[in-house]
Design a protein around this motif. Structure first.
Motif, PDB file in Angstrom:
ATOM      1  N   PRO A 113      -3.395  -2.601   1.203  1.00  0.00           N
ATOM      2  CA  PRO A 113      -4.106  -3.072  -0.003  1.00  0.00           C
ATOM      3  C   PRO A 113      -5.167  -4.115   0.354  1.00  0.00           C
ATOM      4  O   PRO A 113      -6.224  -4.174  -0.281  1.00  0.00           O
ATOM      5  CB  PRO A 113      -2.984  -3.696  -0.852  1.00  0.00           C
ATOM      6  CG  PRO A 113      -1.740  -3.033  -0.374  1.00  0.00           C
ATOM      7  CD  PRO A 113      -1.942  -2.779   1.093  1.00  0.00           C
ATOM      8  N   GLN A 132      -3.697   7.174   0.302  1.00  0.00           N
ATOM      9  CA  GLN A 132      -2.528   6.372   0.701  1.00  0.00           C
ATOM     10  C   GLN A 132      -1.381   6.662  -0.247  1.00  0.00           C
ATOM     11  O   GLN A 132      -0.229   6.687   0.152  1.00  0.00           O
ATOM     12  CB  GLN A 132      -2.862   4.871   0.667  1.00  0.00           C
ATOM     13  CG  GLN A 132      -3.851   4.432   1.722  1.00  0.00           C
ATOM     14  CD  GLN A 132      -3.323   4.632   3.124  1.00  0.00           C
ATOM     15  OE1 GLN A 132      -2.118   4.744   3.329  1.00  0.00           O
ATOM     16  NE2 GLN A 132      -4.213   4.684   4.095  1.00  0.00           N
ATOM     17  N   THR A 133      -1.723   6.853  -1.514  1.00  0.00           N
ATOM     18  CA  THR A 133      -0.731   7.269  -2.523  1.00  0.00           C
ATOM     19  C   THR A 133      -1.435   8.380  -3.316  1.00  0.00           C
ATOM     20  O   THR A 133      -1.903   8.161  -4.418  1.00  0.00           O
ATOM     21  CB  THR A 133      -0.339   6.094  -3.439  1.00  0.00           C
ATOM     22  OG1 THR A 133      -1.540   5.559  -3.991  1.00  0.00           O
ATOM     23  CG2 THR A 133       0.373   4.994  -2.700  1.00  0.00           C
ATOM     24  N   CYS A 138      -5.321   1.090  -2.243  1.00  0.00           N
ATOM     25  CA  CYS A 138      -3.934   1.116  -2.728  1.00  0.00           C
ATOM     26  C   CYS A 138      -3.672  -0.073  -3.646  1.00  0.00           C
ATOM     27  O   CYS A 138      -4.029  -1.197  -3.326  1.00  0.00           O
ATOM     28  CB  CYS A 138      -2.971   1.080  -1.542  1.00  0.00           C
ATOM     29  SG  CYS A 138      -1.248   1.150  -2.068  1.00  0.00           S
ATOM     30  N   HIS A 149       3.665   8.835  -3.157  1.00  0.00           N
ATOM     31  CA  HIS A 149       4.517   7.660  -3.376  1.00  0.00           C
ATOM     32  C   HIS A 149       5.650   8.057  -4.312  1.00  0.00           C
ATOM     33  O   HIS A 149       5.408   8.674  -5.361  1.00  0.00           O
ATOM     34  CB  HIS A 149       3.706   6.509  -3.985  1.00  0.00           C
ATOM     35  CG  HIS A 149       4.454   5.213  -3.978  1.00  0.00           C
ATOM     36  ND1 HIS A 149       5.472   4.934  -4.857  1.00  0.00           N
ATOM     37  CD2 HIS A 149       4.369   4.152  -3.153  1.00  0.00           C
ATOM     38  CE1 HIS A 149       5.974   3.731  -4.590  1.00  0.00           C
ATOM     39  NE2 HIS A 149       5.314   3.233  -3.555  1.00  0.00           N
ATOM     40  N   TYR A 152       5.211  -5.485   3.396  1.00  0.00           N
ATOM     41  CA  TYR A 152       4.959  -5.433   4.844  1.00  0.00           C
ATOM     42  C   TYR A 152       3.573  -4.904   5.170  1.00  0.00           C
ATOM     43  O   TYR A 152       3.185  -4.848   6.327  1.00  0.00           O
ATOM     44  CB  TYR A 152       5.998  -4.499   5.510  1.00  0.00           C
ATOM     45  CG  TYR A 152       6.097  -3.164   4.826  1.00  0.00           C
ATOM     46  CD1 TYR A 152       5.181  -2.160   5.091  1.00  0.00           C
ATOM     47  CD2 TYR A 152       7.069  -2.915   3.849  1.00  0.00           C
ATOM     48  CE1 TYR A 152       5.217  -0.951   4.432  1.00  0.00           C
ATOM     49  CE2 TYR A 152       7.114  -1.704   3.180  1.00  0.00           C
ATOM     50  CZ  TYR A 152       6.180  -0.732   3.471  1.00  0.00           C
ATOM     51  OH  TYR A 152       6.208   0.459   2.798  1.00  0.00           O
ATOM     52  N   LYS A 204      -0.481  -0.570  -4.779  1.00  0.00           N
ATOM     53  CA  LYS A 204       0.916  -0.972  -4.629  1.00  0.00           C
ATOM     54  C   LYS A 204       0.896  -2.250  -3.791  1.00  0.00           C
ATOM     55  O   LYS A 204      -0.145  -2.612  -3.243  1.00  0.00           O
ATOM     56  CB  LYS A 204       1.726   0.121  -3.923  1.00  0.00           C
ATOM     57  CG  LYS A 204       1.558   1.506  -4.523  1.00  0.00           C
ATOM     58  CD  LYS A 204       2.374   1.678  -5.778  1.00  0.00           C
ATOM     59  CE  LYS A 204       2.341   3.092  -6.325  1.00  0.00           C
ATOM     60  NZ  LYS A 204       1.050   3.535  -6.890  1.00  0.00           N
ATOM     61  N   ALA A 205       2.002  -2.886  -3.669  1.00  0.00           N
ATOM     62  CA  ALA A 205       1.973  -4.164  -2.944  1.00  0.00           C
ATOM     63  C   ALA A 205       3.201  -4.267  -2.052  1.00  0.00           C
ATOM     64  O   ALA A 205       3.945  -5.251  -2.113  1.00  0.00           O
ATOM     65  CB  ALA A 205       1.927  -5.309  -3.945  1.00  0.00           C
ATOM     66  N   CYS A 206       3.423  -3.275  -1.212  1.00  0.00           N
ATOM     67  CA  CYS A 206       4.586  -3.305  -0.328  1.00  0.00           C
ATOM     68  C   CYS A 206       4.461  -4.558   0.558  1.00  0.00           C
ATOM     69  O   CYS A 206       3.375  -4.825   1.091  1.00  0.00           O
ATOM     70  CB  CYS A 206       4.658  -2.039   0.510  1.00  0.00           C
ATOM     71  SG  CYS A 206       4.711  -0.572  -0.527  1.00  0.00           S
ATOM     72  N   ARG A 215       9.111  -1.930  -2.894  1.00  0.00           N
ATOM     73  CA  ARG A 215       8.762  -0.505  -2.939  1.00  0.00           C
ATOM     74  C   ARG A 215       8.814   0.087  -4.354  1.00  0.00           C
ATOM     75  O   ARG A 215       8.468   1.236  -4.567  1.00  0.00           O
ATOM     76  CB  ARG A 215       9.710   0.305  -2.039  1.00  0.00           C
ATOM     77  CG  ARG A 215       9.355   0.271  -0.577  1.00  0.00           C
ATOM     78  CD  ARG A 215       8.012   0.917  -0.283  1.00  0.00           C
ATOM     79  NE  ARG A 215       8.017   2.363  -0.320  1.00  0.00           N
ATOM     80  CZ  ARG A 215       6.939   3.107  -0.058  1.00  0.00           C
ATOM     81  NH1 ARG A 215       5.787   2.545   0.230  1.00  0.00           N
ATOM     82  NH2 ARG A 215       7.002   4.418  -0.095  1.00  0.00           N
TER      83      ARG A 215
END
Ligand code: SAM
Ligand code: SF4
Length: 466
Positions: free
Chosen positions: A194, A228-229, A184, A265, A190, A186-188, A304
């Motif tokens: 990643p 994941q996405t 992933c 996503h 929580y 993205k860098a959410c 997000r």
């Protein structure tokens, strides 16, 4: 009785009614020992385990269904929330207490990646620690163990490789998982993914469609694309197929009756995906589109990449489709700093969207994530209170929605048989669980019309329609 499978098969399946793990080994591979593999966590982990089992089977290991019967014990772990990660250490503790003879122990997956060599200090009886981004090196690592090395690791996440296996030992004989994108980008704030699964890597569309053809030839009629996405899929081949084009191509595969995909996503979810679903009934009318929170401020601190309004625009686009498309979601309650009002915004959003199902979680601080050090942690009891309120609301929404379906007909893919006579279960295309009665035998794996007679919040109840 033991059954051998031909090594020429590139997909094995085991189902309680078809083949148990004890029966799984490859006849003409050198016989090396037995393995037990337990999986924690998401569908991607389940599918990784199917591929790991394939690697072991093709090296001559035999799969067994108990720790006691195994010479090699593997845990494929999840660290998305703290509780999931703790389970693995309690399993490792039990092993030390119960094991009298020497066995090899392996820790795979997200806890392996997160804790790395620290696992050897905490549980010195472990021999293999390997994160999912290094699974393509598993044959090498197994070779080192077989040659007598006591501790081997695969912890590299700096990779552009995907994990493709010659053999996958699938658990479900009708619905096959197929990972199309790993990792992933993205860098959410929580999320450990990643960090534990590494950067996004997509499989080439040719290799995906080749595997799909093999699955169809083996008798699978439903495929579930995983990532994941999943909708961030970027074909690395010169064909440059878009995700929605891949869905359309998969739906054209002779023999395939259903194509699912998860998780989408919101940022990468476009109208082309809705149009693909509208274009072909074989593309399931279900989208899992996690929102996480209904508050724009919280979404911003979660990183997000969309606001409440932007999310609701995507929902409107799906609701406006000429085909009914079921929407489900993931929601986190008690993110650091989440006020009562912001929590109410999440409830309000749920009322507006009317999700057909949700997975809801109390926020769990995770190592190496920015949210771990955020101020204004919400006390555990308050998180539990909010979770209970949210689940109650969802129960109400699902009850109302399911009751409206009484009298309707659905095509059900039959995946289970109850111990009660003439009772079966399966899923609709929109992924609702349906329990139904039918006097017919041998329905497993087939698609049957079902009339809905009643409903509960979590399933529809009906009868086989003529
Ligand atoms: N990639 C998917 C997405 O973006 O929605 C989700 C993948 S994650 C494996 C599944 C769900 O776990 C997330 O959607 C989120 O709701 C939940 N989750 C992830 N990290 C969490 C944390 N630290 N605490 C609580 N829930 C968490
Ligand atoms: Fe985690 Fe966010 Fe990536 Fe989903 S999109 S896996 S929640 S970082």
């Amino acid at each position: 009785m033991q059954k051998a499978f031909d090594i020429g098969l590139d997909s094995l399946f085991a189902h309680k009614d078809a083949a148990t793990p004890e029966s799984c080994f490859i006849a003409d591979a050198p016989q090396r020992g037995t393995f037990y593999l337990e999986t924690f966590g998401c569908q991607m982990n389940e599918h990784d385990s199917e591929k790991v089992a394939g690697v072991l089977l093709s090296r001559g290991y035999r799969q067994v269904d108990s720790v006691e019967a195994a010479s090699f014990i593997l845990y494929n772990t999840c660290s998305i929330r703290e509780k999931a990660a703790q389970k693995v250490f309690s399993r490792l503790g039990e092993l030390r207490e119960t094991s009298s003879e020497p066995k090899k122990i392996g820790v795979l997956g997200c806890v392996a990646q997160q804790e790395g060599e620290k696992i050897f200090h905490r549980s010195p009886w472990v021999n293999l620690v390997c994160g999912s981004a290094s699974y393509s090196k598993l044959p090498e690592l197994l070779e080192q163990l077989e040659a007598g090395e006591k501790r081997v690791t695969g912890l590299d996440t700096d990779t552009d490789e995907t994990f493709e296996t010659e053999l996958t030992r699938r658990d479900n004989p009708w619905r096959a998982y197929l990972t199309i994108i790993e990792g992933c980008d993205k860098a959410c704030s929580y999320c450990v993914v990643p960090f534990t699964r590494g950067p996004e890597r997509s499989r080439s569309s040719d290799s995906i469609l080749r595997e799909l053809r093999q699955l169809a030839d083996l008798g699978y009629t439903e495929v579930q694309f995983l990532g994941q996405t999943v909708n961030s899929y970027a074909d690395p081949s010169s064909r440059k197929m878009k995700f929605s084009e891949l869905l359309r191509a998969a739906a054209e595969m002779p023999g395939m009756r259903r194509v699912r995909f998860t998780t989408s996503h919101p940022r990468d979810f476009g109208r082309d995906i809705v149009e693909a679903i509208e274009s072909n009934d074989r593309i399931c009318n279900h989208v899992h589109l996690p929102v996480q929170s209904g508050s724009t401020r919280v979404l911003r601190t979660m990183q997000r990449t969309y606001s409440r309004d932007e999310y609701l625009e995507k929902i409107a686009m799906i609701h406006e489709s000429k085909k009914h498309i079921a929407i489900t979601s993931d929601i986190i309650v008690g993110f650091p700093g989440e006020t009562e009002r912001e929590f109410d915004e999440t409830l309000g959003l749920m009322e507006a969207v009317k999700y057909e199902g949700i997975f809801a979680f109390k926020y769990s601080p995770r190592p190496n994530t920015p949210a771990q050090s955020m101020a204004d942690a919400i006390p555990e009891e308050e998180k539990s209170r909010r979770l209970a309120i949210l689940l109650e609301l969802q129960r109400k929404i699902q009850t109302e929605a399911n009751e409206k379906l009484v009298g309707d007909f659905f095509e059900v893919h039959v995946e289970g048989k109850s111990r009660r006579e003439n009772q079966w279960s399966g899923h609709t295309s929109c992924y609702r669980v349906v329990n139904f009665s039918s006097p017919q035998s041998d329905l497993l794996g087939s698609y049957v019309p079902v009339k809905v007679n009643s409903a509960t919040p979590n399933c529809l109840i009906g009868e086989h329609a003529p």
